[in-house]
Design a protein around this motif. Structure first.
Motif: not given
Length: 339
Positions: A304, A306-312, A316-317, A322
């Motif tokens: 979760c 890792s997704f927040g670090r890379t999605f936008i 960082e989200i 998430i």
């Protein structure tokens, strides 16, 4: 000691725990390589370049790896706490934050921010210390309200007291937030989202002993917890000290939750989602569910984040956002499944 009762053999125990551990190692190996800036692994591990001049090594070992380790400890701690609380309260919707631990930690952190407290103690800054004290105070308050003259902790009353404490502490957080200035307001909102973005190896090593104590303690009493979750009278007839086991389980789950929440903020739904997903695969036996949930919870939160670090990227989200986005639909599915 493992027995052959209830379908749990030593062989199955080793197979299941090993499978979840290997999944965790796979995620632990892949996650540091995920990010807005690509990392050359060979260059990062090279001994020919001084570490201070090795950009790839600094990104990998200074910026990402401690954050991932903190995510692993946080996800694992929240997952095992959720698994134990769901069994003790006999409620599929129970989670580590059910007993008011999260909102108590939030209140402590918000008070520290509003008072502009700025000190260090044992490597921790004022906000995590205040958050842990808030979590500890919330736990003591809820238990003192519920405890009967005979030393019992009625699970139904405990759940109600925890929900009431959550609302009360949340209202105090909103009141302090309303009185804060712009800078304090931003800090409060950011902390309340939960995140793993500010960390170091010292932070990880400092919370590791408490998380391990909680994990080992809950695993040690897992057999008795199984009997209690099947029925208090049945557990008593088999020689289980129900009061002592319940008290120990609640304290260990609460302190484990308070430890990680004090560092990462209130990251919700991990303790709700992970135990259910693991239980669907391996069953409800806590002797197996606790270690499997720990490794899967660690893997889940790392992914979760890792997704927040890379999605936008480069924005960082926060990982708490998430997990909340995933937890909402999961909560609805769980309600419909219960019906």
């Amino acid at each position: 000691m493992l027995t052959h009762t209830h379908g749990l053999t030593p062989r199955r125990y080793v197979q299941v725990v090993t499978a979840f551990f290997l999944l965790f190692l796979l995620v632990l190996g892949i996650a540091p390589l995920i990010g807005p800036t690509s990392v050359n692994l060979m260059k990062a591990l090279s001994s020919d370049i001084p570490f201070a001049e090795n950009v790839d090594a600094n990104i990998l070992f200074v910026a990402r790896f401690p954050r991932i380790l903190l995510g692993a400890l946080t996800g694992g701690a929240l997952a095992i706490s959720g698994a134990v609380l769901q069994a003790l309260l006999r409620n599929d919707l129970a989670a580590p934050f059910t007993l008011g631990i999260s909102s108590g930690a939030s209140l402590g952190a918000v008070i520290a921010i509003a008072l502009n407290l700025n000190f260090m103690f044992l490597g921790f800054s004022s906000v995590p210390i205040a958050a842990f004290l808030g979590a500890l105070g919330a736990m003591l308050l809820v238990f003192s309200l519920v405890k009967t003259r005979h030393g019992d902790f009625p699970t139904g009353v405990l759940l109600l007291a925890g929900v009431t404490a959550n609302f009360f502490f949340a209202s105090l957080v909103m009141f302090i937030h309303y009185l804060s200035d712009f800078t304090q307001s931003f800090q409060i909102v950011r902390w309340m989202m939960g995140g793993l973005d500010i960390t170091s190896y010292e932070t990880v090593w400092s919370i590791l002993p408490l998380v391990l104590i909680g994990f080992c303690g809950l695993l040690y009493i897992a057999r008795d917890l199984n009997l209690i979750s099947a029925g208090v009278h049945s557990a008593q007839s088999r020689g289980v000290d129900v009061k002592r086991t319940q008290k120990l389980a609640f304290v260990l789950a609460s302190l484990t939750t308070g430890t990680v929440v004090a560092t990462s903020g209130p990251i919700g739904f991990v303790g709700l989602i992970v135990p259910h997903m693991v239980r669907l695969v391996i069953g409800p036996d806590l002797r197996l569910l606790i270690p499997a949930s720990f490794f899967f919870g660690a893997s889940f939160l790392i992914l979760c984040d890792s997704f927040g670090r890379t999605f936008i990227a480069p924005v960082e989200i926060p990982v708490g956002v998430i997990t909340a986005l995933l937890g909402g639909p999961f909560f609805v599915w769980l309600l419909k499944r219960q019906r």
